[in-house]
Design an enzyme around this catalytic site. Structure first.
Site, mmCIF file in Angstrom:
data_model
loop_
_atom_site.group_PDB
_atom_site.id
_atom_site.type_symbol
_atom_site.label_atom_id
_atom_site.label_comp_id
_atom_site.label_asym_id
_atom_site.label_seq_id
_atom_site.Cartn_x
_atom_site.Cartn_y
_atom_site.Cartn_z
ATOM 1 C CE1 TYR A 175 69.821 -20.541 -14.340
ATOM 2 C CE2 TYR A 175 69.694 -22.289 -15.981
ATOM 3 C CZ TYR A 175 69.205 -21.114 -15.435
ATOM 4 O OH TYR A 175 68.083 -20.520 -15.973
ATOM 5 C CB THR B 169 65.215 -22.736 -16.942
ATOM 6 O OG1 THR B 169 65.874 -23.414 -18.000
ATOM 7 C CG2 THR B 169 65.712 -23.343 -15.621
ATOM 8 C CG ASP B 170 64.269 -25.796 -21.390
ATOM 9 O OD1 ASP B 170 65.238 -25.249 -20.826
ATOM 10 O OD2 ASP B 170 64.217 -25.954 -22.627
ATOM 11 C CD GLU B 171 69.772 -24.989 -18.787
ATOM 12 O OE1 GLU B 171 70.546 -25.345 -17.894
ATOM 13 O OE2 GLU B 171 70.097 -24.214 -19.705
ATOM 14 C CG LEU C 59 75.203 -20.452 -29.282
ATOM 15 C CD1 LEU C 59 76.618 -21.003 -29.304
ATOM 16 C CD2 LEU C 59 74.234 -21.544 -29.724
ATOM 17 C CE LYS D 181 65.369 -20.194 -12.590
ATOM 18 N NZ LYS D 181 65.024 -18.775 -12.255
ATOM 19 C CG ASP E 209 68.625 -6.067 -11.611
ATOM 20 O OD1 ASP E 209 69.807 -6.230 -11.271
ATOM 21 O OD2 ASP E 209 68.102 -6.677 -12.557
ATOM 22 C CE LYS E 210 74.750 -8.305 -5.471
ATOM 23 N NZ LYS E 210 75.697 -9.313 -5.915
ATOM 24 C CB ALA F 72 66.269 -11.377 -9.510
HETATM 25 P P1 NAD Z 1 70.221 -12.308 -16.918
HETATM 26 O O1 NAD Z 1 71.431 -12.945 -16.337
HETATM 27 O O2 NAD Z 1 70.328 -11.584 -18.212
HETATM 28 O O3 NAD Z 1 69.597 -11.280 -15.862
HETATM 29 C C1 NAD Z 1 69.496 -11.578 -14.501
HETATM 30 C C2 NAD Z 1 69.175 -10.290 -13.743
HETATM 31 O O4 NAD Z 1 69.026 -10.623 -12.349
HETATM 32 C C3 NAD Z 1 70.280 -9.236 -13.834
HETATM 33 O O5 NAD Z 1 69.720 -7.969 -14.101
HETATM 34 C C4 NAD Z 1 70.922 -9.269 -12.459
HETATM 35 O O6 NAD Z 1 71.486 -8.023 -12.066
HETATM 36 C C5 NAD Z 1 69.747 -9.660 -11.579
HETATM 37 N N1 NAD Z 1 70.180 -10.309 -10.324
HETATM 38 C C6 NAD Z 1 71.072 -11.328 -10.191
HETATM 39 N N2 NAD Z 1 71.242 -11.604 -8.886
HETATM 40 C C7 NAD Z 1 70.431 -10.765 -8.174
HETATM 41 C C8 NAD Z 1 70.164 -10.577 -6.795
HETATM 42 N N3 NAD Z 1 70.788 -11.306 -5.852
HETATM 43 N N4 NAD Z 1 69.254 -9.642 -6.425
HETATM 44 C C9 NAD Z 1 68.633 -8.878 -7.376
HETATM 45 N N5 NAD Z 1 68.874 -8.994 -8.691
HETATM 46 C C10 NAD Z 1 69.750 -9.924 -9.095
HETATM 47 O O7 NAD Z 1 69.132 -13.469 -16.999
HETATM 48 P P2 NAD Z 1 67.989 -13.757 -18.077
HETATM 49 O O8 NAD Z 1 68.566 -14.545 -19.180
HETATM 50 O O9 NAD Z 1 67.273 -12.498 -18.350
HETATM 51 O O10 NAD Z 1 67.056 -14.727 -17.222
HETATM 52 C C11 NAD Z 1 66.046 -14.195 -16.366
HETATM 53 C C12 NAD Z 1 65.303 -15.341 -15.705
HETATM 54 O O11 NAD Z 1 64.729 -16.186 -16.696
HETATM 55 C C13 NAD Z 1 66.186 -16.253 -14.848
HETATM 56 O O12 NAD Z 1 65.456 -16.607 -13.702
HETATM 57 C C14 NAD Z 1 66.425 -17.469 -15.730
HETATM 58 O O13 NAD Z 1 66.614 -18.619 -14.942
HETATM 59 C C15 NAD Z 1 65.117 -17.534 -16.494
HETATM 60 N N6 NAD Z 1 65.200 -18.150 -17.840
HETATM 61 C C16 NAD Z 1 66.127 -17.704 -18.751
HETATM 62 C C17 NAD Z 1 66.140 -18.256 -20.026
HETATM 63 C C18 NAD Z 1 67.131 -17.776 -21.065
HETATM 64 O O14 NAD Z 1 67.189 -18.366 -22.148
HETATM 65 N N7 NAD Z 1 67.905 -16.736 -20.835
HETATM 66 C C19 NAD Z 1 65.225 -19.260 -20.366
HETATM 67 C C20 NAD Z 1 64.303 -19.691 -19.394
HETATM 68 C C21 NAD Z 1 64.294 -19.108 -18.143
HETATM 69 O O1 DAU Z 2 67.032 -23.664 -21.707
HETATM 70 C C1 DAU Z 2 66.909 -22.466 -21.020
HETATM 71 C C2 DAU Z 2 68.274 -21.989 -20.579
HETATM 72 O O2 DAU Z 2 68.947 -21.524 -21.752
HETATM 73 C C3 DAU Z 2 68.216 -20.886 -19.533
HETATM 74 O O3 DAU Z 2 67.652 -21.398 -18.361
HETATM 75 C C4 DAU Z 2 69.622 -20.353 -19.227
HETATM 76 O O4 DAU Z 2 69.537 -19.251 -18.333
HETATM 77 C C5 DAU Z 2 70.243 -19.871 -20.537
HETATM 78 O O5 DAU Z 2 71.569 -19.439 -20.298
HETATM 79 C C6 DAU Z 2 70.238 -21.000 -21.570
HETATM 80 O O6 DAU Z 2 71.158 -22.063 -21.171
HETATM 81 P P1 DAU Z 2 72.105 -22.792 -22.237
HETATM 82 O O7 DAU Z 2 73.236 -23.374 -21.517
HETATM 83 O O8 DAU Z 2 71.318 -23.663 -23.141
HETATM 84 O O9 DAU Z 2 72.541 -21.476 -23.099
HETATM 85 P P2 DAU Z 2 73.941 -21.005 -23.693
HETATM 86 O O10 DAU Z 2 73.670 -19.844 -24.580
HETATM 87 O O11 DAU Z 2 74.992 -20.879 -22.661
HETATM 88 O O12 DAU Z 2 74.349 -22.253 -24.629
HETATM 89 C C7 DAU Z 2 73.500 -22.716 -25.667
HETATM 90 C C8 DAU Z 2 74.162 -23.936 -26.287
HETATM 91 O O13 DAU Z 2 75.348 -23.521 -26.994
HETATM 92 C C9 DAU Z 2 74.640 -24.975 -25.302
HETATM 93 O O14 DAU Z 2 74.475 -26.263 -25.852
HETATM 94 C C10 DAU Z 2 76.119 -24.661 -25.110
HETATM 95 C C11 DAU Z 2 76.525 -24.128 -26.468
HETATM 96 N N1 DAU Z 2 77.585 -23.104 -26.504
HETATM 97 C C12 DAU Z 2 77.442 -21.987 -25.724
HETATM 98 C C13 DAU Z 2 78.375 -20.973 -25.755
HETATM 99 C C14 DAU Z 2 78.229 -19.763 -24.883
HETATM 100 C C15 DAU Z 2 78.673 -23.217 -27.381
HETATM 101 O O15 DAU Z 2 78.777 -24.239 -28.112
HETATM 102 N N2 DAU Z 2 79.591 -22.211 -27.417
HETATM 103 C C16 DAU Z 2 79.495 -21.096 -26.643
HETATM 104 O O16 DAU Z 2 80.390 -20.211 -26.716
#
Ligand code: NAD
Ligand code: DAU
Length: 364
Positions: free
Chosen positions: A170, A145-147, A210, A174, A41-42, A93
């Site tokens: 983003y 991600t589903d996005e 959120l 992906k 991890d970075k 990452a």
């Molecule tokens: P996060 O932002 O919490 O963590 C990302 C991690 O990657 C951090 O520890 C960061 O230091 C590391 N990182 C970033 N850039 C880097 C680099 N250049 N080299 C090495 N490490 C690096 O993210 P998360 O929410 O845990 O998501 C993890 C993965 O899952 C991502 O690929 C994201 O697209 C995917 N994902 C997330 C969600 C979600 O709801 N959070 C849903 C579906 C998929």
């Molecule tokens: O669907 C998977 C994705 O879910 C992952 O790939 C992303 O890494 C993860 O960040 C997440 O993306 P979203 O944009 O859906 O998540 P976020 O929590 O930012 O926002 C969820 C929803 O809530 C979205 O419709 C935006 C809204 N929102 C978010 C924040 C932070 C608000 O209304 N207010 C807020 O303050």
């Protein structure tokens, strides 16, 4: 019956982030996992080794190793693959926050696209031995991600065959990385699997997403910022269930295939924020309306996707995966986790977590 793979040295990229740290904890809790995990991890703003304190106390130097490395640094990746004899990569990452990708897309392109490409190149190099023979027990798993599928209207679900239609920097980064991973399977035969998951929630999520934003703002009695009209829909999945889906995919998934992982659990943002107000009112012995009146509708996110919802029948049927927790229980567990871990939150909010890492790790 699917053949079950097992691995000795798993490289988890982004293991200090939200899902990566939960995945490492999940793996060490599996009785059938006997291998070693290397967390690469970075440590960006989103990487926090405090989230793995228990794991490092129990396993560091024995079955768990940490490498502070940027996936954009190919030479450093090469050294790491040699040092640990990596036979499986689980690639988390990434820059992960949609709002940050709107204000500053360049890190997303660099890390999510170029970083993934570097990792694939080094994985391919180590998969082929010096004589050009392939290592049979090898896997590159890409966490996505589903996005990438874009935005749904009122009906329908994302399938693995849904055409890609990303709408934010983003999701475009992906989508691009998914395509590159897939080409390494088709062009070079590198053994890969991909999973596309819906919105995760649970412990250790960075307070920019959120659910933690709302929990912490409620506790501080600050405005609860709801984008647009609050009617956008997300399909929420407890983070441990995402981890079990990834474990099922890496151990039993068909090579070259994509598996959707989702919650079967659609909520509008406004309904979810109201529910969080109710849970916290219960925990704090307060009137729920004291919290609900903090809800503030603010300017919408540009290009805000209306609805995400996953069809995850493929992973259920082929790999026997299923969700383990109801949303009601998962949300309560998550709220309680934040209430019990306000120190962790405080360190993030004050920037103390980065000092903690410098003191506790010999940062290179
Ligand atoms: P996060 O932002 O919490 O963590 C990302 C991690 O990657 C951090 O520890 C960061 O230091 C590391 N990182 C970033 N850039 C880097 C680099 N250049 N080299 C090495 N490490 C690096 O993210 P998360 O929410 O845990 O998501 C993890 C993965 O899952 C991502 O690929 C994201 O697209 C995917 N994902 C997330 C969600 C979600 O709801 N959070 C849903 C579906 C998929
Ligand atoms: O669907 C998977 C994705 O879910 C992952 O790939 C992303 O890494 C993860 O960040 C997440 O993306 P979203 O944009 O859906 O998540 P976020 O929590 O930012 O926002 C969820 C929803 O809530 C979205 O419709 C935006 C809204 N929102 C978010 C924040 C932070 C608000 O209304 N207010 C807020 O303050």
């Amino acid at each position: 019956m699917n053949t079950v793979r097992s691995f000795s040295n798993i490289l988890v990229t982004g293991g200090a982030g939200f899902i990566g740290s939960n995945f490492i904890r999940y793996m060490f809790a599996q009785p059938d996992f006997k291998g070693t995990i290397i967390n690469l991890d970075k440590l960006t703003y989103a990487g926090n080794l405090e989230s793995l304190k228990d794991i490092s106390e129990q396993y560091e130097g024995n079955k768990y190793f940490f490498e502070k490395t940027d996936i954009r640094d190919k030479a450093a990746l090469d050294i790491c693959f040699t040092k640990y004899k990596i036979d499986c990569v689980v690639h988390f990452a990434a820059e992960s926050h949609v709002d940050r990708s709107i204000t500053g897309p360049s890190e997303f392109i660099d890390t999510n696209i170029i970083g993934t490409f570097n990792l694939l190149e080094i994985a391919r190099k180590h998969w082929l031995n010096k004589e050009g023979n392939i290592d049979q027990s090898y896997l590159f798993h890409h966490v996505s991600t589903d996005e990438v599928y874009g935005s749904l209207g009122d009906s329908g679900l994302f399938l693995e065959t849904t055409p890609y239609d990303p709408r934010s920097p983003y999701s475009a980064s992906k989508a691009s990385s998914d395509h590159i991973v897939s080409t390494y399977y088709h062009t070079y035969g590198l053994p890969v699997t991909i999973s596309n998951c819906s919105n995760n929630y649970g412990a250790y999520q960075f307070p920019e997403k959120l659910i933690p934003v709302m929990i912490l703002n409620i506790l501080e009695q600050k405005a609860l910022p709801v984008y647009g009209n609050g009617e956008n829909i997300r399909d929420w999945l407890f983070v441990d269930d995402h981890c079990s889906g990834i474990w099922a995919t890496i151990s039993k998934g068909k090579l070259g295939e994509t598996y959707n992982i989702g919650g079967d659990n659609e909520w509008t943002n406004i309904k979810l924020v109201n529910r969080l107000c109710e849970i916290l009112a219960d925990r704090k012995n307060r009137d729920k309306d004291d919290y609900k009146k903090l809800i503030t509708y603010i300017k919408d996110r540009p290009g805000h996707d209306l609805r995400y919802a996953i069809n995850c029948e493929k992973i259920k049927k082929e790999l026997g995966w299923k969700q383990s927790l109801t949303f009601s229980l998962g949300l309560e567990t998550t709220v309680d986790w934040y209430l019990d871990n306000l120190e962790w939150v405080k360190h993030i909010q004050s920037g103390e977590y980065q000092k903690w890492m410098n003191q506790n790790y010999n940062m290179r």
